[in-house]
Design an enzyme around this catalytic site. Structure first.
Site, PDB file in Angstrom:
ATOM      1  N   GLU B  35      23.987 -20.234 -22.674  1.00 17.66           N
ATOM      2  CA  GLU B  35      24.266 -20.434 -24.139  1.00 17.66           C
ATOM      3  C   GLU B  35      22.971 -20.979 -25.016  1.00 17.66           C
ATOM      4  O   GLU B  35      22.209 -21.669 -24.418  1.00 17.66           O
ATOM      5  CB  GLU B  35      25.165 -21.578 -24.038  1.00 17.66           C
ATOM      6  N   ALA B  65      30.895 -20.667 -21.796  1.00 22.75           N
ATOM      7  CA  ALA B  65      31.810 -20.569 -20.804  1.00 22.75           C
ATOM      8  C   ALA B  65      30.900 -20.724 -19.469  1.00 22.75           C
ATOM      9  O   ALA B  65      30.493 -19.588 -18.954  1.00 22.75           O
ATOM     10  CB  ALA B  65      32.677 -19.314 -20.679  1.00 22.75           C
ATOM     11  N   GLU B  66      30.834 -21.634 -18.783  1.00 23.86           N
ATOM     12  CA  GLU B  66      29.892 -21.734 -17.552  1.00 23.86           C
ATOM     13  C   GLU B  66      30.350 -21.125 -16.499  1.00 23.86           C
ATOM     14  O   GLU B  66      29.634 -20.289 -15.589  1.00 23.86           O
ATOM     15  CB  GLU B  66      29.632 -23.352 -17.229  1.00 23.86           C
ATOM     16  N   PHE B  89      23.262 -28.319 -19.599  1.00 25.88           N
ATOM     17  CA  PHE B  89      22.911 -29.598 -19.401  1.00 25.88           C
ATOM     18  C   PHE B  89      23.467 -29.707 -17.750  1.00 25.88           C
ATOM     19  O   PHE B  89      24.548 -29.132 -17.568  1.00 25.88           O
ATOM     20  CB  PHE B  89      23.501 -30.651 -20.219  1.00 25.88           C
ATOM     21  N   PHE B  92      27.372 -30.114 -17.368  1.00 19.41           N
ATOM     22  CA  PHE B  92      28.176 -29.036 -17.556  1.00 19.41           C
ATOM     23  C   PHE B  92      28.240 -28.003 -16.377  1.00 19.41           C
ATOM     24  O   PHE B  92      28.604 -26.948 -16.603  1.00 19.41           O
ATOM     25  CB  PHE B  92      27.839 -28.217 -18.953  1.00 19.41           C
ATOM     26  N   TYR B  94      29.750 -28.410 -13.517  1.00 24.00           N
ATOM     27  CA  TYR B  94      30.938 -28.529 -12.910  1.00 24.00           C
ATOM     28  C   TYR B  94      32.019 -27.279 -13.211  1.00 24.00           C
ATOM     29  O   TYR B  94      32.594 -26.967 -12.151  1.00 24.00           O
ATOM     30  CB  TYR B  94      31.533 -29.724 -13.056  1.00 24.00           C
ATOM     31  N   PRO B  95      32.153 -26.694 -14.225  1.00 24.45           N
ATOM     32  CA  PRO B  95      33.248 -25.845 -14.602  1.00 24.45           C
ATOM     33  C   PRO B  95      32.521 -24.464 -13.592  1.00 24.45           C
ATOM     34  O   PRO B  95      33.477 -23.460 -13.543  1.00 24.45           O
ATOM     35  CB  PRO B  95      33.124 -25.474 -16.137  1.00 24.45           C
ATOM     36  N   HIS B 135      25.008 -35.793 -19.967  1.00 25.06           N
ATOM     37  CA  HIS B 135      23.645 -35.058 -20.186  1.00 25.06           C
ATOM     38  C   HIS B 135      22.660 -35.585 -19.285  1.00 25.06           C
ATOM     39  O   HIS B 135      21.339 -35.517 -19.463  1.00 25.06           O
ATOM     40  CB  HIS B 135      23.520 -35.340 -21.731  1.00 25.06           C
TER      41      HIS B 135
END
Lengths: 365, 342, 436
Positions: B35, B65-66, B89, B92, B94-95, B135
Site C-alpha cells: 500500500e 488488503a493485506e 505497519f 496490520f 494479522y489479516p 503501529h
C-alpha cells in the site's frame, strides 16, 4: 457478436443453457456459436470424460469405506461443471482449485493414483503443479482465488497470454480472500477467470446463508462481468468458459462465472446429508443429471450405441482398476520425510532435528 | 560497476531503498508491492523513486488488503517472480497471517519442493515512536514459531542494505523487520560488497566485545544495549553486546561462544515476555551452556500487555536503565528483583 | 482360494465403532468387488459398506444389530488366488481415517545400548593425598574478543556445584574435574575440601627445615583467620567463674529418665547460657556490614571443632529455640559429623556467634579470633577444681575461665563485658534463668 456479449458494461447476462435435461441441444445464439465445433464425436468424448470422473468418484468412495483412504470429497453431480470448463483450457493456462476439483485435475493429466495421495495421507500433494499446470487443491477455503489473481498479474508482467483459472464453491464467496481477489483482479484487469460452482451447499449450510442474492450478482459490484450458467450443462459451461478465457487473453480482464449445479453426494465421506437435506431435493436434481442428458442426446443422435456404451464403461472400469491398484500399492514415505522441503535452503534446526530423529530411531534397530 | 567498492553514508530507510533498487536492477523478476509503495514511495519513503525507475507494474500500489497482498504475491511466485511485499505497519500484518502461515510457509513442503516461495515481506516494526494503537507491535515470535519461514531484523544501515539484498535473493520466504525508530539513523554502507560465503542474515553479530556478561538484543534495542554497555563500563562491568539479527533460525553458535566466555546472559526485546524470543534463547543457551553459567539467564522485555498508548510507552519498552538493571541481576549485584525470591 | 477378512474401518473422522444395521449378503453368496455387503450405522451416518474383495462369502462374523469396534473382523470371504497368503494374522486394512488411534501396546522394540558405563571414574578414597589437591593446570584464558577454541576457557560445573564452590571458598580453577569433558562434580569439591593436610603428603626442603605444603581446609582456615584478624578490631575480656551449681545441675539431670542417653556436657550448658544471654541482650549477636550493623533474630551458634582435616566451625541454626536436651543432641551430632568429615555445606555457614572449647586442650583461656565476620566468640577453658571463695570460706569449687572476643566496631567494652558477665552469672547460678 460473441465479443460484444462480454464487453458490455459489466452486468449480468442471463442464465446460459444449451443442452437441457431433455437432451435437446440449442444450436442458436452467441453462446452456441462458441461450441459449434463440438459435434457428436466431441460430445461423446465429453460424455466419456464425465463417466470416467464419476467412476473415479465412486471407486474412491468405496476405497474410503474400505479403509484405504482417510477421506474423499465426491464431485457427484458436478461433472459437467468440471469437464466443460477444464476442457476449455489451454495447456499453459494455470488452475488454482479447491479440494473438490478432482475432475479438473484428471483433465489436466493427473494420474488417477496421484489424485489419491493426499486423501490417503501419504503426502500433502499428489503432483508437481508445474507439470500439470494446476496447483495443489486448496484446503483453506477461498485462499486459492488470490493465488490465481497473483498468477494472472505475473502473466501480465510477462506479457503472456496464459490465463489463471480459479475454482471455488458458493460457501467460499463469503471468505474475505475471495472479495480481495475480485478487488485485485478488477483493479489490475488481470487475466483470471473465477469459476464458482454453486452446488447449493457448504457442508450443511444452504447457499442462502452465504448470499441473499444470486452469487453472480456480486461480480458487478466489483466491476467484473458475471455469467450465470447451467452447471449441469457441459456444453454451456464450456461455452461461457471459452468466452471468459478469450476475454482474458485479449487483455480485457477477469470474468466471474457462476455454474449452478448440485452436490448430489455428501460434503465428504465423513458427512451425512440426510441430516439436513430433504430427499425431494435429490429427486429434483437427479432429473437434471449432467450425464443423463448427454446420453439421451447422443442416443437420439445414434452416437451412443451399445458398442460406444461398452467402450465408455470399459474405459471407466480401467481407470477405476488403476485407481484401486495404485491406491493399495502406494508406498508410505520414510520417517525422514518429515524434514524434506521445509526450506528450500539448508537450515540448522532442520539439520539438527533430522539428525536427532535418526539417532532416536537407531535405538530401535 | 565492478572492481572498486563504493560506500555512502545513508539513513537506514535510504539504505533499504538502495538495497531494493540494487535487487531490482540485478534481477528483473523482483517486484515490489504494497500500500502506497509506488507513487508515494511508502509512508516512510523506503520505496521512493522505485516506481519512477521500474514502472507501475514492477512497483505496485496494491488495494488496501493485506491478505490480498500476500495471496497475490504467492501467485506471482508461482509465475516465477520474486515479490517484495510491504506490510505498512507491524500491527496490520494479522489479516495476512493466514496467507503467510497456511500458504507461504507451507507451499514448498506441501508441493514436496516443486514450488518455491522466494518472497520477502518487509515490515516497519516495533515501538519507541510514540505512535497510535497498532503501529508499534513486535509480532516476530508468531513467525519465528512458524516453520517454513525465515525471520530477520536489522539494526543499522549497513546491515539493512546487505540483508535486504540477501533476503530477496533467498529462495525461502523471509520476514524482514525494520525498526521504525532507527529509520533516520545514519551509518556507513558498503554498496558494492560482494556476497560472502556466509550470509549476514543467517548470523548473529558481536557488535561490542566484553568479558563479564553477554547482552543479546535485536532491532531498535541494539543501540540501547550498546548505550547500556557504555554506561556499565563506567561501573567496571565489561558487557559483550550481540545483535541477534537472524531471529529464525537463531545463530546459537555465536551466542553460545560468547556465554561460554562470560557465563552470564541477558536477552532484551520489546515484545512481551511470555513466549517471546527471549524464552527460546534462554532455554537454548541453558541447554548448551549449563555447565558454564554463573547465573540463570535474564530477560529484559516488554510486559505481557497489549502495546500501550504513546505516553505510557516509555514504561513498557526496555530502556538503558532497565537493561542495566538486568545486567546487575545477571552479575549478582543489587537489582530491582533481588527480593523476588528466585 | 484363500480366506480374507474385512475388518471394520474408521468410517468417518475418528469413530471407534459402528452398528451393523443389516447384511445384504449371506454365506455362500458370490460377491463382486465393491458390492454393497452391509449397511452400517455410525454416530454420523448410515453408510453402505462395499466389499474390498470379490469371491464367495464364507462367514458373517457379526449379527445384524450388533455394534462392532473399528478393527474387528466382520466378514470373511473366499478369494481366488493367493493360496494361504492371507490368514487371520494379515494386517488389517490401513485404518487411515482421521482421528484417534488407540494403541494398547507400545510399538517400541527393546532398546539396545552399548555396554559402556557413563559414570565418572571412581574417586580416590579421602585418605589418598595430594596430587588431587595440587593446583590444576592453569586454564587457558581466552582473549575477550576472540571466539574460544575447542577447550573452554572456564571450568565447567553445574550451577549448584558452582554455588558450593563459592561457599567453600574453592576457586574452580584449582579443581580438577573428573566428570564428562572436565566437568567439576560435587564430589570433586568435597575431595579438594577434605584433602589431607599433614606434612606426610609432600615434603621438600633441605637438612635445616622441612616445608609442609598447606592445602585444603588449613589453607582456607588460614585465609579466614587473616581476613578476620585484620578486619575486625578484636577486644577480649576475661572472667573466671565458679560453675559448681551448673556442674551439680547437670549431674542431677543426667540421672533423670528424660535425659537418658544424653551426654549433657558442660559445653551444652555454656551453649544454653550463651543463647539465653544473647536473647536478652542481642547487641553482640550481630555483624558489621558496609551499610550498618546487622543484628540477627536468632542465635545461629557455631561450635569450633578440631577435626583431622583442620579447624571447622559447623553451625546449629536457631540454637536459641532449642531446649537443653535438644541443644545437647545437636552439639553431639555436630561434633561427630565434623570429625567424620560429613558436615553438609549448608551447615557450615550462617553462624552469628561461636563457642570454642579450648578447655579440651587443658588451657584456661585465650584471645579467640572471630569467625566468619561474626561479632562475638566465646572461648571456654578447662573446668578445674580450684580453691575459691564460697560462703565466706575457702573451698574447692569447679572454676572455669571464659574469654569473650568481640568486634569493637559493633560492640563497645561495656556491652561486651555485660554479655560476658551475663553468661557467667547464668553458669554460676543456673536457677536464675528460672527467674528471667
Amino acid at each position: 457478436m460473441k465479443a460484444a456479449l462480454l464487453d458490455a458494461v459489466p452486468g449480468i447476462t442471463p442464465f446460459v443453457g444449451l443442452l437441457g435435461p431433455d437432451g435437446h441441444r440449442d444450436t442458436t445464439g452467441a453462446f452456441a456459436d462458441l461450441v459449434a465445433d463440438i459435434g457428436p464425436a466431441e460430445l461423446l468424448g465429453l460424455y466419456r470424460d464425465m463417466v470416467i470422473i464419476r467412476r473415479i468418484d465412486t471407486e474412491a468412495t468405496a476405497l474410503q469405506r474400505q479403509g484405504e483412504l482417510g477421506l474423499w470429497p465426491p464431485l457427484l453431480g458436478q461433472e459437467a461443471a468440471q469437464i466443460g470448463s477444464a476442457r476449455a483450457l489451454a495447456p499453459d493456462d494455470f488452475v488454482f482449485s479447491s479440494y473438490r476439483e478432482n475432475g479438473v485435475a484428471w483433465v489436466r493429466g493427473v494420474a488417477p493414483t496421484d489424485l489419491l495421495v493426499t486423501w490417503r495421507g501419504v503426502a500433502q500433494s499428489g503432483w508437481d503443479p508445474f507439470i500439470h499446470r494446476m496447483a495443489t487443491p486448496q484446503v483453506i477455503i477461498g485462499a486459492q482465488t488470490l493465488h490465481a489473481t497473483g498468477y494472472a498479474l505475473g502473466m501480465q508482467l510477462s506479457k503472456s497470454d496464459s490465463v489463471a483459472v480459479t475454482y471455488f464453491g458458493d460457501g467460499a464467496t463469503s471468505e474475505g480472500d475471495v472479495s480481495e481477489a475480485l478487488v485485485f483482479a478488477a483493479s489490475y484487469a488481470a487475466p483470471v477467470v473465477f469459476i464458482c460452482q454453486n452446488n447449493q451447499w457448504a457442508i450443511s449450510e444452504p447457499v442462502r446463508v452465504q448470499s441473499r442474492s444470486a452469487i453472480v450478482d456480486r461480480a458487478a459490484g466489483f466491476g467484473i462481468p458475471g455469467i450465470q450458467v447451467d452447471g449441469n450443462d457441459v456444453l454451456a459451461v464450456m461455452a461461457v468458459t471459452r468466452a471468459a478465457l478469450e476475454r482474458a487473453r485479449r487483455g480485457d480482464g477477469p470474468t466471474f462465472i457462476e455454474a449452478v449445479t448440485y452436490r448430489m453426494g455428501p460434503h465428504t465421506t465423513a458427512d451425512d446429508p440426510s441430516r439436513y437435506r430433504p430427499p425431494a431435493d435429490l429427486e429434483e436434481w437427479a432429473a437434471k443429471d449432467p450425464l443423463a442428458r448427454v446420453a439421451a442426446h447422443l442416443r437420439d443422435a445414434g452416437v451412443l450405441d451399445a458398442a460406444a456404451e461398452a467402450e465408455v464403461t470399459a474405459a471407466a472400469d480401467a481407470v477405476a482398476a488403476e485407481l484401486r491398484a495404485g491406491c493399495l500399492a502406494m508406498p508410505d514415505l520414510p520417517p525422514g520425510a518429515l524434514f524434506d522441503h521445509v526450506y528450500s535452503e539448508p537450515h540448522p534446526r532442520i539439520d539438527e532435528q533430522r539428525a536427532a530423529q535418526e539417532a532416536y530411531l537407531r535405538m530401535f534397530s | 560497476m565492478t572492481g572498486a567498492t563504493s560506500s555512502a553514508t545513508l539513513t537506514m530507510a535510504s539504505a533499504i531503498n538502495a538495497g531494493l533498487r540494487r535487487a531490482m536492477e540485478d534481477d528483473d523478476r523482483v517486484v515490489v508491492m504494497g500500500e502506497d509503495v509506488g507513487k508515494l514511495g511508502g509512508v516512510y519513503r523506503v520505496t521512493q523513486g522505485l516506481q519512477e525507475t521500474f514502472g507501475d507494474r514492477r512497483v505496485m500500489d496494491t488495494p488496501l488488503a493485506e491478505s490480498g497482498i500476500l495471496g497475490t504475491a504467492i501467485g506471482l511466485a508461482f509465475a516465477g517472480y520474486r515479490p517484495v511485499c510491504e506490510i505498512q505497519f507491524d500491527g496490520f500484518i494479522y489479516p495476512a497471517f493466514d496467507q503467510i502461515v497456511s500458504q507461504v510457509a507451507r507451499m514448498h513442503s506441501r508441493t514436496r519442493g516443486a514450488v518455491k516461495m522466494p518472497l520477502t515481506i518487509r515490515v516497519p516494526w516495533a515501538g519507541g515512536i510514540g505512535a497510535a494503537e497498532h503501529h508499534s507491535d513486535s509480532p516476530e515470535a508468531l513467525f519465528t514459531h512458524t516453520s517454513g519461514l525465515r525471520v530477520v531484523s536489522v539494526s543499522d544501515p549497513a546491515d539493512a542494505y546487505a540483508v535486504i539484498r540477501e533476503a530477496i535473493a533467498s529462495d525461502d520466504p523471509v520476514l524482514y523487520f525494520e525498526p521504525k525508530r532507527r529509520y533516520h539513523v545514519k551509518g556507513e554502507v558498503e554498496l558494492d560488497a560482494a556476497p560472502g560465503p556466509v550470509r549476514a542474515m543467517d548470523r548473529a553479530r558481536v557488535v561490542a566485545p566484553g568479558t563479564d556478561v553477554t547482552v543479546v538484543a535485536y532491532g531498535g534495542l541494539v543501540q540501547t544495549a550498546l548505550a547500556a554497555a557504555t554506561a556499565a563500563q563506567t561501573e567496571g562491568i565489561s558487557v559483550e553486546v550481540i545483535d541477534l539479527r537472524s531471529l529464525s533460525p537463531i545463530d546459537f553458535d555465536t551466542v553460545v561462544a560468547s556465554v561460554e566466555r562470560t557465563g552470564r546472559l541477558v536477552v532484551v526485546h520489546e515484545a512481551s515476555q511470555t513466549g517471546g524470543l527471549g524464552a527460546e534463547l534462554c532455554t537454548a543457551v541453558t541447554e548448551r551452556c549449563f555447565y558454564s553459567l554463573e547465573h540463570a539467564p535474564v530477560r529484559v522485555t516488554g510486559y505481557d500487555i497489549p502495546f500501550p498508548p504513546a505516553k505510557l510507552e516509555k514504561f513498557h519498552l526496555p530502556d538503558m536503565d532497565r537493561i542495566l538493571d538486568g545486567i546487575d541481576r545477571a552479575m549478582d549485584r543489587p537489582n530491582s528483583l533481588q527480593d523476588r525470591g528466585w | 482360494m484363500a480366506q480374507r477378512e474385512f475388518r471394520l474401518p474408521d468410517l468417518g473422522e475418528g469413530l471407534t465403532e459402528s452398528e451393523i444395521v443389516a447384511w445384504k449378503v449371506a454365506p455362500g453368496d458370490r460377491i463382486e468387488l465393491n458390492q454393497v455387503i452391509a449397511e452400517v450405522e455410525t454416530a454420523k451416518a448410515v453408510v453402505d459398506l462395499p466389499s474390498p474383495f470379490a469371491g464367495i462369502v464364507a462367514r458373517l462374523m457379526v449379527d445384524a444389530g450388533v455394534t462392532v469396534s473399528v478393527g474387528d473382523p466382520i466378514i470373511s470371504v473366499e478369494v481366488a488366488g493367493e493360496a494361504g497368503a492371507e490368514t487371520a494374522d494379515a494386517a488389517p486394512p490401513n485404518l487411515v481415517g482421521y482421528g484417534a488411534t488407540t494403541e494398547s501396546v507400545s510399538a517400541r522394540k527393546p532398546r539396545r545400548f552399548a555396554d559402556t558405563p557413563v559414570v565418572s571414574p571412581v574417586l580416590a578414597p579421602a585418605a589418598e593425598v595430594a596430587p588431587a589437591a595440587e593446583v590444576a593446570p592453569a586454564a587457558e584464558v581466552a582473549p575477550a574478543a576472540e571466539v574460544a577454541p575447542a577447550a573452554p576457557a572456564r571450568r565447567r560445573a553445574a550451577p549448584p556445584v558452582r554455588l558450593l564452590a563459592r561457599q567453600l571458598g574453592i576457586p574452580l580453577e584449582t579443581v580438577e574435574g573428573t566428570g564428562d569433558r572436565g566437568l567439576i562434580t560435587r564430589s570433586d569439591l568435597e575431595r579438594v575440601a577434605g584433602a589431607a593436610v599433614d606434612g606426610s603428603s609432600r615434603v621438600a626442603g633441605d637438612e635445616e627445615s622441612t616445608l609442609i605444603p598447606v592445602t585444603g581446609v588449613r589453607k582456607l582456615t588460614a585465609k579466614a583467620m587473616v581476613d578476620s584478624a585484620f578486619t575486625s578490631p578484636h577486644v577480649t575480656v576475661f572472667l573466671q567463674v565458679d560453675v559448681t551449681p551448673t556442674i551439680e545441675l547437670l549431674e542431677r539431670l543426667r540421672s533423670q529418665p528424660r535425659f537418658r542417653g544424653s551426654r549433657l556436657t558442660f559445653l551444652t550448658a555454656v551453649a544454653r547460657a550463651v543463647c539465653i544471654a544473647l536473647t536478652a541482650d542481642p547487641a553482640v549477636n550481630s555483624r558489621w556490614e558496609e551499610d550498618g550493623i546487622r543484628q540477627f533474630r536468632h542465635v545461629n551458634l557455631g561450635i569450633a571443632a578440631a577435626t583431622p582435616r583442620g579447624l571447622l566451625v559447623p553451625v546449629i541454626p536457631a540454637a536459641d529455640t532449642l531446649s537443653l536436651g535438644e541443644l545437647d543432641g545437636a552439639l553431639s551430632e555436630l561434633v561427630q559429623t565434623a570429625r567424620a568429615g560429613t558436615t553438609p555445606a549448608a551447615a557450615m555457614t550462617g553462624g552469628t556467634f561461636t563457642i570454642t572449647n579450648v578447655g579440651v586442650f587443658g588451657v584456661e583461656g585465650g584471645t579467640p579470633i572471630l569467625a566468619d565476620g561474626q561479632a562475638g566468640i566465646l572461648a571456654v577453658g578447662v573446668v578445674a577444681r580450684r580453691p575459691w571463695e564460697f560462703e565466706g570460706e575457702v573451698a574447692l569449687r569447679s572454676v572455669v575461665t571464659l574469654s569473650l572476643s568481640f568486634d569493637h566496631r559493633v560492640v563497645d567494652g561495656a556491652e561486651g563485658s555485660r554479655l560476658l558477665a551475663a553468661i557467667a552469672a547464668l553458669l554460676a547460678d543456673p536457677a536464675s534463668a528460672f527467674a528471667s
